[in-house]
Scaffold this active site. Structure first.
Site, PDB file in Angstrom:
ATOM      1  N   SER A  63       1.275  65.415  59.287  1.00 37.19           N
ATOM      2  CA  SER A  63       0.602  66.331  58.373  1.00 37.19           C
ATOM      3  C   SER A  63       0.693  65.811  56.944  1.00 37.19           C
ATOM      4  O   SER A  63       1.761  65.387  56.496  1.00 37.19           O
ATOM      5  CB  SER A  63       1.253  67.713  58.444  1.00 37.19           C
ATOM      6  OG  SER A  63       0.979  68.293  59.701  1.00 37.19           O
ATOM      7  N   CYS A  76      11.333  65.498  50.390  1.00 42.07           N
ATOM      8  CA  CYS A  76      11.122  65.504  51.837  1.00 42.07           C
ATOM      9  C   CYS A  76      11.095  64.072  52.353  1.00 42.07           C
ATOM     10  O   CYS A  76      11.239  63.122  51.592  1.00 42.07           O
ATOM     11  CB  CYS A  76       9.832  66.238  52.178  1.00 42.07           C
ATOM     12  SG  CYS A  76       8.386  65.472  51.418  1.00 42.07           S
ATOM     13  N   GLN A  81       8.414  58.894  57.112  1.00 39.92           N
ATOM     14  CA  GLN A  81       8.025  59.054  58.511  1.00 39.92           C
ATOM     15  C   GLN A  81       6.656  58.424  58.777  1.00 39.92           C
ATOM     16  O   GLN A  81       6.455  57.779  59.803  1.00 39.92           O
ATOM     17  CB  GLN A  81       7.990  60.539  58.882  1.00 39.92           C
ATOM     18  CG  GLN A  81       9.380  61.161  58.866  1.00 39.92           C
ATOM     19  CD  GLN A  81       9.423  62.491  59.586  1.00 39.92           C
ATOM     20  OE1 GLN A  81       8.428  63.198  59.659  1.00 39.92           O
ATOM     21  NE2 GLN A  81      10.570  62.825  60.118  1.00 39.92           N
ATOM     22  N   GLU A 103      -1.854  70.261  54.065  1.00 41.66           N
ATOM     23  CA  GLU A 103      -0.732  70.121  53.143  1.00 41.66           C
ATOM     24  C   GLU A 103       0.297  71.244  53.308  1.00 41.66           C
ATOM     25  O   GLU A 103      -0.060  72.397  53.532  1.00 41.66           O
ATOM     26  CB  GLU A 103      -1.304  70.170  51.720  1.00 41.66           C
ATOM     27  CG  GLU A 103      -0.305  70.008  50.614  1.00 41.66           C
ATOM     28  CD  GLU A 103       0.248  68.597  50.515  1.00 41.66           C
ATOM     29  OE1 GLU A 103      -0.536  67.639  50.688  1.00 41.66           O
ATOM     30  OE2 GLU A 103       1.445  68.455  50.272  1.00 41.66           O
ATOM     31  N   ARG A 105       2.723  72.056  55.538  1.00 46.17           N
ATOM     32  CA  ARG A 105       2.748  72.754  56.826  1.00 46.17           C
ATOM     33  C   ARG A 105       1.590  73.748  56.929  1.00 46.17           C
ATOM     34  O   ARG A 105       1.726  74.819  57.501  1.00 46.17           O
ATOM     35  CB  ARG A 105       4.073  73.493  57.048  1.00 46.17           C
ATOM     36  CG  ARG A 105       5.291  72.579  57.045  1.00 46.17           C
ATOM     37  CD  ARG A 105       6.505  73.251  57.672  1.00 46.17           C
ATOM     38  NE  ARG A 105       7.693  72.509  57.328  1.00 46.17           N
ATOM     39  CZ  ARG A 105       8.611  72.940  56.458  1.00 46.17           C
ATOM     40  NH1 ARG A 105       8.476  74.120  55.895  1.00 46.17           N
ATOM     41  NH2 ARG A 105       9.639  72.215  56.184  1.00 46.17           N
ATOM     42  N   THR A 125      13.544  76.144  52.482  1.00 48.67           N
ATOM     43  CA  THR A 125      12.129  75.909  52.784  1.00 48.67           C
ATOM     44  C   THR A 125      11.547  77.007  53.684  1.00 48.67           C
ATOM     45  O   THR A 125      10.388  77.416  53.533  1.00 48.67           O
ATOM     46  CB  THR A 125      11.924  74.498  53.393  1.00 48.67           C
ATOM     47  OG1 THR A 125      10.559  74.298  53.680  1.00 48.67           O
ATOM     48  CG2 THR A 125      12.742  74.276  54.657  1.00 48.67           C
ATOM     49  N   ASP A 137       5.581  77.662  60.070  1.00 46.33           N
ATOM     50  CA  ASP A 137       4.846  76.435  60.301  1.00 46.33           C
ATOM     51  C   ASP A 137       3.439  76.809  60.761  1.00 46.33           C
ATOM     52  O   ASP A 137       3.248  77.281  61.870  1.00 46.33           O
ATOM     53  CB  ASP A 137       5.566  75.611  61.372  1.00 46.33           C
ATOM     54  CG  ASP A 137       5.156  74.160  61.319  1.00 46.33           C
ATOM     55  OD1 ASP A 137       4.000  73.884  60.945  1.00 46.33           O
ATOM     56  OD2 ASP A 137       5.984  73.313  61.659  1.00 46.33           O
ATOM     57  N   ARG A 139       0.778  74.919  61.133  1.00 43.26           N
ATOM     58  CA  ARG A 139      -0.035  73.771  61.489  1.00 43.26           C
ATOM     59  C   ARG A 139      -0.768  73.975  62.808  1.00 43.26           C
ATOM     60  O   ARG A 139      -0.316  74.686  63.686  1.00 43.26           O
ATOM     61  CB  ARG A 139       0.850  72.531  61.596  1.00 43.26           C
ATOM     62  CG  ARG A 139       1.388  72.119  60.254  1.00 43.26           C
ATOM     63  CD  ARG A 139       2.226  70.884  60.355  1.00 43.26           C
ATOM     64  NE  ARG A 139       3.558  71.172  60.818  1.00 43.26           N
ATOM     65  CZ  ARG A 139       4.616  70.423  60.519  1.00 43.26           C
ATOM     66  NH1 ARG A 139       4.472  69.369  59.754  1.00 43.26           N
ATOM     67  NH2 ARG A 139       5.797  70.716  60.985  1.00 43.26           N
TER      68      ARG A 139
HETATM   69 ZN    ZN Z   1       6.644  66.064  52.540  1.00 42.78          ZN
END
Ligand code: ZN
Length: 205
Positions: A63, A76, A81, A103, A105, A125, A137, A139
């Site tokens: 994401s 983060c 990743q 953006e 999540r 968070t 979340d 997403r």
């Molecule tokens: Zn991030």
């Protein structure tokens, strides 16, 4: 759970080109979702021929994180990743990174920065998103699954630390044969964020 044959496809392949990158040549395939204006666009970063052969395809569903990837925010581990995933598919010579432009999540950049402001006041968070009225979340993995299917990918070896991402893809009809962990380097700014992802969101360390 397949797509209803009578309903229009969830994603439409809109454009593609080979782009030279530090990871080598990456086929960049842009998908559009629905007929909204401005269109919602997502990207598949493709190395090699993922549709060929029987081996599961090395894949990541990533994401967008403007703060991490463009600003190089240290709050983060997203940029790290993405970099690890791109390196892995380049090394394997075959794989897909689905880059979902959702953006924060799925809550958008403005709300993500609002959540950061709440975190400055001491919220973590998860709490910050709840205070703003968002799910932990938000997403969507159905779009990612539709993109993978369009690329001829039905079975993946998924690079993620997030078990709910595995569940989301499986529920959307993609077979996940294996979960491969990604390893973030903690720093003084993201150590608590990484710990909250493990403690409160079920991520694997
Ligand atoms: Zn991030």
């Amino acid at each position: 759970m397949g797509q209803d044959p009578l309903s229009p496809p969830l994603v439409v392949r809109y454009a593609e080109a080979d782009v030279p990158t530090e990871y080598g040549s990456v086929r960049t395939v842009v998908y559009r979702v629905g007929a909204v204006d401005p269109p919602e666009e997502h990207v598949a970063l493709v190395v090699g021929e993922p549709a060929a052969g029987d081996e599961p395809v090395l894949a990541r569903v990533h994401s967008e994180c403007w703060t991490g990837e463009v600003m190089r925010s240290r709050k983060c581990d997203c940029r790290d990743q993405l970099d690890q995933a791109m390196r892995a598919v380049a090394e394997a010579g075959r794989g897909v990174v689905v880059y979902l432009r959702q953006e924060g999540r799925g809550i958008g950049l403005g709300n993500k920065v609002r959540a950061y402001a709440l975190q400055q006041e001491g919220a973590d968070t998860v709490d910050a998103n709840r205070i703003l009225g968002f799910a932990d979340d938000a997403r969507r993995y159905d779009v990612a699954a539709a993109i993978l299917r369009d690329l001829g990918v039905a079975r993946v070896s998924l690079m993620t630390n997030n078990p709910s991402k595995v569940r989301g893809l499986v529920e959307a009809g993609i077979e996940v044969t294996e979960r491969r962990a990604l390893h973030a380097e903690p720093n003084e700014h993201n150590a608590e964020y990484l710990a909250v992802k493990v403690r409160r969101m079920g991520h694997k360390a």
